[in-house]
Design a protein around this motif. Structure first.
Motif, PDB file in Angstrom:
ATOM      1  N   VAL A 114       0.945  -1.255   0.044  1.00 53.18           N
ATOM      2  CA  VAL A 114      -0.087  -0.079   0.008  1.00 53.18           C
ATOM      3  C   VAL A 114       0.910   1.308   0.107  1.00 53.18           C
ATOM      4  CG1 VAL A 114      -1.745   1.249   1.147  1.00 53.18           C
ATOM      5  CG2 VAL A 114      -1.705  -1.254   1.264  1.00 53.18           C
ATOM      6  N   THR A 115       0.688   2.207  -1.048  1.00 53.54           N
ATOM      7  CA  THR A 115       1.372   3.447  -0.966  1.00 53.54           C
ATOM      8  C   THR A 115       0.539   4.522  -0.891  1.00 53.54           C
ATOM      9  OG1 THR A 115       2.907   2.286  -2.673  1.00 53.54           O
ATOM     10  CG2 THR A 115       3.188   4.608  -2.414  1.00 53.54           C
ATOM     11  N   SER A 116       0.821   5.289   0.039  1.00 53.93           N
ATOM     12  CA  SER A 116      -0.178   6.585   0.301  1.00 53.93           C
ATOM     13  C   SER A 116       0.575   7.726   0.135  1.00 53.93           C
ATOM     14  CB  SER A 116      -0.919   6.321   1.505  1.00 53.93           C
ATOM     15  OG  SER A 116      -0.030   6.409   2.641  1.00 53.93           O
ATOM     16  N   ILE A 117       1.995   7.882  -0.175  1.00 57.49           N
ATOM     17  CA  ILE A 117       2.685   9.088   0.005  1.00 57.49           C
ATOM     18  C   ILE A 117       3.218   9.497  -1.349  1.00 57.49           C
ATOM     19  CG2 ILE A 117       4.677  10.290   1.115  1.00 57.49           C
ATOM     20  CD1 ILE A 117       4.336   8.721   3.541  1.00 57.49           C
ATOM     21  N   ALA A 118       3.012  10.672  -1.869  1.00 58.64           N
ATOM     22  CA  ALA A 118       3.512  11.112  -3.129  1.00 58.64           C
ATOM     23  C   ALA A 118       5.096  11.264  -3.225  1.00 58.64           C
ATOM     24  CB  ALA A 118       2.822  12.341  -3.645  1.00 58.64           C
ATOM     25  N   SER A 119       5.463  11.115  -4.282  1.00 58.64           N
ATOM     26  CA  SER A 119       6.702  11.188  -4.541  1.00 58.64           C
ATOM     27  C   SER A 119       7.271  12.964  -4.687  1.00 58.64           C
ATOM     28  CB  SER A 119       7.484  10.727  -5.868  1.00 58.64           C
ATOM     29  OG  SER A 119       6.894  11.031  -6.907  1.00 58.64           O
ATOM     30  N   ALA A 120       8.389  13.038  -4.559  1.00 56.79           N
ATOM     31  CA  ALA A 120       8.600  14.578  -4.302  1.00 56.79           C
ATOM     32  C   ALA A 120       8.648  15.050  -6.247  1.00 56.79           C
ATOM     33  CB  ALA A 120      10.176  14.850  -4.121  1.00 56.79           C
ATOM     34  N   GLY A 121       8.199  16.181  -6.011  1.00 56.09           N
ATOM     35  CA  GLY A 121       7.932  16.658  -7.706  1.00 56.09           C
ATOM     36  C   GLY A 121       9.137  17.467  -7.950  1.00 56.09           C
ATOM     37  N   PRO A 122       9.029  17.984  -9.365  1.00 54.90           N
ATOM     38  CA  PRO A 122      10.351  18.793  -9.645  1.00 54.90           C
ATOM     39  C   PRO A 122      10.279  20.115  -8.785  1.00 54.90           C
ATOM     40  CG  PRO A 122       7.987  18.940 -11.226  1.00 54.90           C
ATOM     41  CD  PRO A 122       7.875  17.991 -10.194  1.00 54.90           C
ATOM     42  N   GLN A 123      11.158  20.619  -8.660  1.00 57.89           N
ATOM     43  CA  GLN A 123      11.657  21.700  -7.956  1.00 57.89           C
ATOM     44  C   GLN A 123      11.303  23.042  -8.850  1.00 57.89           C
ATOM     45  OE1 GLN A 123      12.416  21.941  -4.722  1.00 57.89           O
ATOM     46  NE2 GLN A 123      12.153  19.602  -4.550  1.00 57.89           N
ATOM     47  N   SER A 124      10.196  23.566  -8.484  1.00 54.65           N
ATOM     48  CA  SER A 124       9.807  24.897  -9.332  1.00 54.65           C
ATOM     49  C   SER A 124      10.381  26.150  -8.562  1.00 54.65           C
ATOM     50  CB  SER A 124       8.433  24.947  -9.385  1.00 54.65           C
ATOM     51  OG  SER A 124       7.684  25.244  -7.892  1.00 54.65           O
ATOM     52  N   VAL A 125      10.826  26.895  -9.547  1.00 58.79           N
ATOM     53  CA  VAL A 125      11.489  28.399  -8.846  1.00 58.79           C
ATOM     54  C   VAL A 125      10.661  29.558  -9.462  1.00 58.79           C
ATOM     55  CG1 VAL A 125      13.257  29.844  -8.884  1.00 58.79           C
ATOM     56  CG2 VAL A 125      13.820  27.436  -8.545  1.00 58.79           C
ATOM     57  N   ALA A 126      10.085  30.266  -8.749  1.00 61.75           N
ATOM     58  CA  ALA A 126       9.201  31.289  -8.960  1.00 61.75           C
ATOM     59  C   ALA A 126      10.245  32.298  -9.774  1.00 61.75           C
ATOM     60  CB  ALA A 126       8.582  31.894  -8.005  1.00 61.75           C
ATOM     61  N   ILE A 127       9.866  32.910 -10.986  1.00 60.59           N
ATOM     62  CA  ILE A 127      10.302  33.663 -11.715  1.00 60.59           C
ATOM     63  C   ILE A 127       9.555  34.879 -12.048  1.00 60.59           C
ATOM     64  CG2 ILE A 127      12.087  33.971 -13.918  1.00 60.59           C
ATOM     65  CD1 ILE A 127      12.862  31.331 -13.394  1.00 60.59           C
ATOM     66  N   ALA A 128      10.004  36.080 -11.908  1.00 64.31           N
ATOM     67  CA  ALA A 128       9.133  37.041 -12.396  1.00 64.31           C
ATOM     68  C   ALA A 128       9.148  37.264 -13.801  1.00 64.31           C
ATOM     69  CB  ALA A 128       9.631  38.334 -11.657  1.00 64.31           C
ATOM     70  N   LEU A 129       7.938  37.540 -14.274  1.00 62.48           N
ATOM     71  CA  LEU A 129       7.963  37.804 -15.751  1.00 62.48           C
ATOM     72  C   LEU A 129       8.828  39.178 -16.131  1.00 62.48           C
ATOM     73  CD1 LEU A 129       4.075  37.134 -16.609  1.00 62.48           C
ATOM     74  CD2 LEU A 129       6.107  35.679 -17.029  1.00 62.48           C
ATOM     75  N   PRO A 130       9.476  39.264 -17.470  1.00 57.23           N
ATOM     76  CA  PRO A 130      10.162  40.338 -17.611  1.00 57.23           C
ATOM     77  C   PRO A 130       9.509  41.731 -17.870  1.00 57.23           C
ATOM     78  CG  PRO A 130      10.481  38.729 -19.507  1.00 57.23           C
ATOM     79  CD  PRO A 130       9.701  38.075 -18.103  1.00 57.23           C
ATOM     80  N   TYR A 131       9.808  42.499 -17.655  1.00 56.06           N
ATOM     81  CA  TYR A 131       8.989  43.738 -17.901  1.00 56.06           C
ATOM     82  C   TYR A 131       9.967  44.972 -17.739  1.00 56.06           C
ATOM     83  CZ  TYR A 131       5.219  47.308 -17.546  1.00 56.06           C
ATOM     84  OH  TYR A 131       4.270  48.131 -17.574  1.00 56.06           O
ATOM     85  N   ASP A 132       9.546  46.020 -18.620  1.00 58.03           N
ATOM     86  CA  ASP A 132      10.192  47.261 -18.602  1.00 58.03           C
ATOM     87  C   ASP A 132       9.645  48.441 -19.133  1.00 58.03           C
ATOM     88  OD1 ASP A 132      10.257  47.163 -21.397  1.00 58.03           O
ATOM     89  OD2 ASP A 132      12.163  46.399 -21.622  1.00 58.03           O
ATOM     90  N   GLY A 133       9.986  49.612 -19.431  1.00 56.28           N
ATOM     91  CA  GLY A 133       9.169  50.515 -19.542  1.00 56.28           C
ATOM     92  C   GLY A 133       8.581  50.539 -21.033  1.00 56.28           C
ATOM     93  N   LEU A 134       9.262  49.744 -21.995  1.00 55.92           N
ATOM     94  CA  LEU A 134       8.481  49.458 -23.399  1.00 55.92           C
ATOM     95  C   LEU A 134       7.751  48.296 -23.352  1.00 55.92           C
ATOM     96  CD1 LEU A 134      11.702  50.349 -25.544  1.00 55.92           C
ATOM     97  CD2 LEU A 134       9.634  51.940 -24.854  1.00 55.92           C
TER      98      LEU A 134
END
Length: 260
Positions: free
Chosen positions: A10-30
């Motif tokens: 019986v397995t009830s624990i999920a495996s570790a998923g991919p490590q996600s890193v929050a990256i802000a979307l690029p943005y500038d004045g244009l």
């Protein structure tokens, strides 16, 4: 899979998923400029001199006719910069919007497990899961996949009775050895719709239906190893542990203790 030849696994624990890193979307004045953001650069492109409203290198008056004419010329560039920025975001699944149908076509979505209409948010979530997908081999990997679709499951791999090895009265079940190709998926809060005499139609309505969990089963069967076949089972009945007075026993977080 993770089958134990001696016990029900019986397995009830999920495996570790991919490590996600929050990256802000690029943005500038244009990224989404307004006319006021472009007018200074636009006026600097005109020749310098008294005839152009800039004697001795002075800045052109923003209320002059030349400045107003320049604003008209710059208007299409407001749209151009905005659309170019939007197109750049579409190159990543984090910024996909208008090109969602093209992304889905590249990744074979929507798949045949989806029969009902879905929202844009659900389609993007399915696309992210497909883009970030990893190898799914161990039962804990399947639990992680199910969690990504909003299901909490437990996987049980049964052991078949073997003469000379199994114990009479033990947990091994009788049956053909081929039955070990099946593994049971128990879904928490599973809703089962049964056929009802007088309401159901023979030859049309199923004897029972697992509802939304049928979609999960389709997804798991698509990912399962070729020699295995997942099947849906009802969740285990929970038995609450109580005192002699009928009070529930709980852990440090006051969550009632249960056994299966």
């Amino acid at each position: 899979m993770a089958r134990d030849p001696a016990l029900h696994t019986v397995t009830s624990i999920a495996s570790a998923g991919p490590q996600s890193v929050a990256i802000a979307l690029p943005y500038d004045g244009l990224s989404a400029p307004e006319n006021d953001d472009l007018i200074t650069a636009g006026l600097s492109l005109w020749p310098q001199g008294p005839a152009w409203g800039s004697p001795d290198g002075q800045a052109i008056d923003l209320s002059s006719n030349l400045a107003r004419f320049t604003r008209v010329l710059l208007s299409p560039f407001e749209w151009l910069y905005s659309r170019a920025y939007r197109l750049a975001l579409e190159s990543s699944v984090k910024g996909v919007s208008e090109l969602l149908p093209e992304w889905e076509a590249d990744y074979g979505l929507p798949d045949n497990c989806v029969t009902d209409a879905t929202t844009v948010a659900e389609r993007i979530r399915a696309l992210e899961a497909k883009v970030n997908s990893q190898a799914v081999i161990h039962p804990s990997d399947f639990i992680r996949v199910a969690a990504a679709y909003g299901f909490t499951i437990e996987i049980e791999e049964g052991a078949i009775f073997e003469c000379g090895f199994s114990e009479i009265g033990g947990e091994h079940e009788t049956g053909a050895a081929s039955e070990e190709t099946y593994w049971a998926v128990r879904v928490d809060d599973l809703s089962i719709d049964y056929f009802r005499a007088g309401l159901g139609e023979c030859g049309f309505d199923e004897l029972f239906n697992f509802g939304e969990a049928e979609r999960l089963l389709c997804i798991l069967r698509r990912l399962a190893p070729a020699w295995t076949l997942p099947v849906l089972w009802p969740p285990r009945p929970q038995i609450f542990i109580t005192t002699e007075d009928g009070d529930f026993l709980g852990d440090q977080d006051l969550t009632p203790l249960t056994v299966y």
